[in-house]
Design a protein around this motif. Structure first.
Motif, PDB file in Angstrom:
ATOM      1  N   ALA A  29       0.803  -1.223   0.000  1.00 56.66           N
ATOM      2  CA  ALA A  29       0.000   0.000   0.000  1.00 56.66           C
ATOM      3  C   ALA A  29       0.835   1.272   0.000  1.00 56.66           C
ATOM      4  N   GLU A  30       2.130   1.158   0.346  1.00 58.36           N
ATOM      5  CA  GLU A  30       2.900   2.375   0.637  1.00 58.36           C
ATOM      6  C   GLU A  30       3.049   3.312  -0.562  1.00 58.36           C
ATOM      7  N   LYS A  31       3.250   2.790  -1.770  1.00 59.39           N
ATOM      8  CA  LYS A  31       3.401   3.680  -2.923  1.00 59.39           C
ATOM      9  C   LYS A  31       2.083   4.394  -3.243  1.00 59.39           C
ATOM     10  N   PHE A 150       0.981 -12.228  -0.207  1.00 58.45           N
ATOM     11  CA  PHE A 150      -0.042 -12.875  -1.035  1.00 58.45           C
ATOM     12  C   PHE A 150      -1.342 -12.071  -1.007  1.00 58.45           C
ATOM     13  N   SER A 151      -1.724 -11.617   0.188  1.00 62.18           N
ATOM     14  CA  SER A 151      -2.938 -10.818   0.345  1.00 62.18           C
ATOM     15  C   SER A 151      -2.845  -9.527  -0.472  1.00 62.18           C
ATOM     16  N   ASN A 152      -1.689  -8.869  -0.404  1.00 60.80           N
ATOM     17  CA  ASN A 152      -1.494  -7.638  -1.175  1.00 60.80           C
ATOM     18  C   ASN A 152      -1.624  -7.892  -2.676  1.00 60.80           C
ATOM     19  N   TYR A 153      -1.052  -8.993  -3.130  1.00 60.12           N
ATOM     20  CA  TYR A 153      -1.105  -9.333  -4.558  1.00 60.12           C
ATOM     21  C   TYR A 153      -2.552  -9.571  -4.997  1.00 60.12           C
ATOM     22  N   ASN A 156      -4.630  -6.212  -4.944  1.00 62.28           N
ATOM     23  CA  ASN A 156      -4.033  -5.073  -5.650  1.00 62.28           C
ATOM     24  C   ASN A 156      -4.949  -4.469  -6.714  1.00 62.28           C
ATOM     25  N   GLY A 157      -5.746  -5.288  -7.367  1.00 64.00           N
ATOM     26  CA  GLY A 157      -6.520  -4.778  -8.494  1.00 64.00           C
ATOM     27  C   GLY A 157      -7.983  -4.529  -8.225  1.00 64.00           C
TER      28      GLY A 157
END
Length: 439
Positions: A29-31, A150-153, A156-157
């Motif tokens: 999330a940081e970017k 994995f959760s972030n991936y 992400n969309g």
């Protein structure tokens, strides 16, 4: 191994799962957050990212107080509450300061868990299994890291608010862990330091019904008879374990491990990978971390703590040298992810597995919380400083120089392992106190 000890150890170690998840979930999330709030590199690094780390420092610095006063069990329960509140608050935040505040609360839970969970497990575990049982805490950290990547991936969309789901989903495992923590017994060694002998005896009988609890109670009483009221870890006789805790924590962070975990997608993008490929490679980092941590847990009571630190030191030096060279010589494509996987493997099998076990072993029972608080504080001050500086350092001196510095620090770690680090494998906590404390 007693099944109850294993279940209680796994339950306490689940604090590590939340530690790992909370620490790394921000990497996805940081970017996006920097773009939404138009933050400078310094503000983004120090406040948005760094505030959780400073919460961890405070949690580590003061976590020894509730661990000793309230006990290991109650502290673990409150840690679950902190994680739950942090996840919900961070997900609902609409400005960087509110977000930073709730991330700070989560950081308090992370810092305190590095004291309470290893202390609890080391105090219920038999000496022959202590390494692998305390190592479950580290395994859960890296499992949490993998699940966060994995959760972030996966999230992400899903749209503009993907970052809210990334940081908020932690509330579910945090609430479940809190309920589980209520079911474990209090640490028998902590109970004995509080003179609750009858309650301690009952727990000891449950832990190991084949061994006379009176024998262990006498050993702990003998240790306590050699102490003075209200003493602290900074007395001259505790100098050696204090130095050991400082150095293993110092070198853990000067390897650059948290800088990599926090900024894995950014580092991989700098090496030439696209955003989606960088996030996917981050999952590879998590898988490597978990597999080699599992190998470290299998080996820690067989080879010993010191042998794993030898393996890790040489692995660090080789892998970090290659990462640095890749940035200097502009090797793009798959080389940097491969070298980073080598680095993660070296960390996981050595420092990652050993640090919380080792610090939980080297202090006497009545000062274990304070000693772990000191070691954890050193670890987390550096874990706050190093990642906070990464965005600015990458843009000023370059990634190659940053990783070269980490390489040189790992050469110094190798000398620490060779000349200073004792082996603690298979020795009871009370015997270790006799060995390491200078009268």
């Amino acid at each position: 191994m007693n099944k109850k000890i294993l279940i209680w150890s796994i339950t306490a170690a689940l604090a590590g799962f939340l530690f790992g998840f909370d620490t790394v979930v921000i990497s996805g999330a940081e970017k996006k957050l920097q773009l939404i709030w138009n933050s400078s590199n310094v503000f983004h690094g120090v406040v948005v990212i760094g505030m959780a780390l400073w919460g961890t420092v405070v949690g580590a610095f003061f976590g020894g107080i509730p661990t000793n006063k309230l006990g290991r069990k109650k502290t673990l329960v409150w840690i679950g509450v902190l994680y739950t509140v942090s996840a919900i608050g961070s997900a609902l935040a609409n400005d960087p300061w509110t977000f930073a505040f709730f991330r700070f609360i989560g950081g308090l839970g992370v810092g305190a868990s590095t004291i309470a969970a290893p202390a609890y497990i080391s105090e219920i575990a038999p000496a022959k299994d202590r390494g692998k049982l305390v190592g479950l805490y580290q395994f859960n950290i890296v499992f949490g890291i993998l699940i966060a990547f994995f959760s972030n991936y996966m999230l992400n969309g899903i749209g503009e608010n993907a970052w809210r789901w990334m940081v908020g989903i932690e509330a579910f495992p945090a609430a479940i862990y809190t309920v589980f923590a209520l079911s474990i017994p209090k640490s028998p060694r902590w109970l004995l330091t509080k003179f609750k002998n009858n309650e301690a005896k009952e727990v000891l009988k449950t832990i190991n019904p084949d061994i006379d609890p009176e024998k262990l109670m006498m050993e702990i009483k003998d240790e306590m008879d050699n102490t003075v009221p209200n003493e602290n870890i900074f007395l001259k006789k505790y100098r050696f374990p204090l130095i050991l805790a400082f150095l293993i924590a110092f070198f853990n962070q000067l390897s650059g491990i948290n800088a990599l975990l926090y900024y894995a997608p950014r580092i991989l993008e700098e090496a030439g990978l696209g955003e989606s490929s960088a996030l996917l490679s981050s999952i590879g980092v998590g898988v490597t971390n978990m597999l080699f941590t599992l190998l470290g847990i299998i080996l820690i009571d067989r080879l010993g703590r010191k042998q794993l630190m030898y393996i890790c030191s040489f692995g660090y030096i080789i892998s970090l040298s290659l990462v640095s060279a890749a940035f200097f010589l502009k090797w793009e494509g798959s080389s940097v992810p491969i070298f980073l996987f080598m680095f993660i493997a070296a960390h996981a099998i050595g420092q990652g597995t050993v640090i919380w076990v080792f610090i939980s072993e080297i202090f006497p029972n009545h000062l274990r919380g304070a000693g772990q608080s000191f070691g954890s504080s050193v670890h987390w001050v550096l874990a706050a400083v190093v990642p906070s500086l990464v965005p600015a350092l990458f843009s000023s001196i370059g990634a190659g120089m940053v990783f070269l510095f980490f390489t040189l620090m790992m050469v110094l770690q190798l000398f620490f392992v060779i000349f200073m680090m004792p082996e603690t494998k298979g020795v009871s906590l009370e015997d270790l106190s006799k060995k390491l404390i200078k009268k």
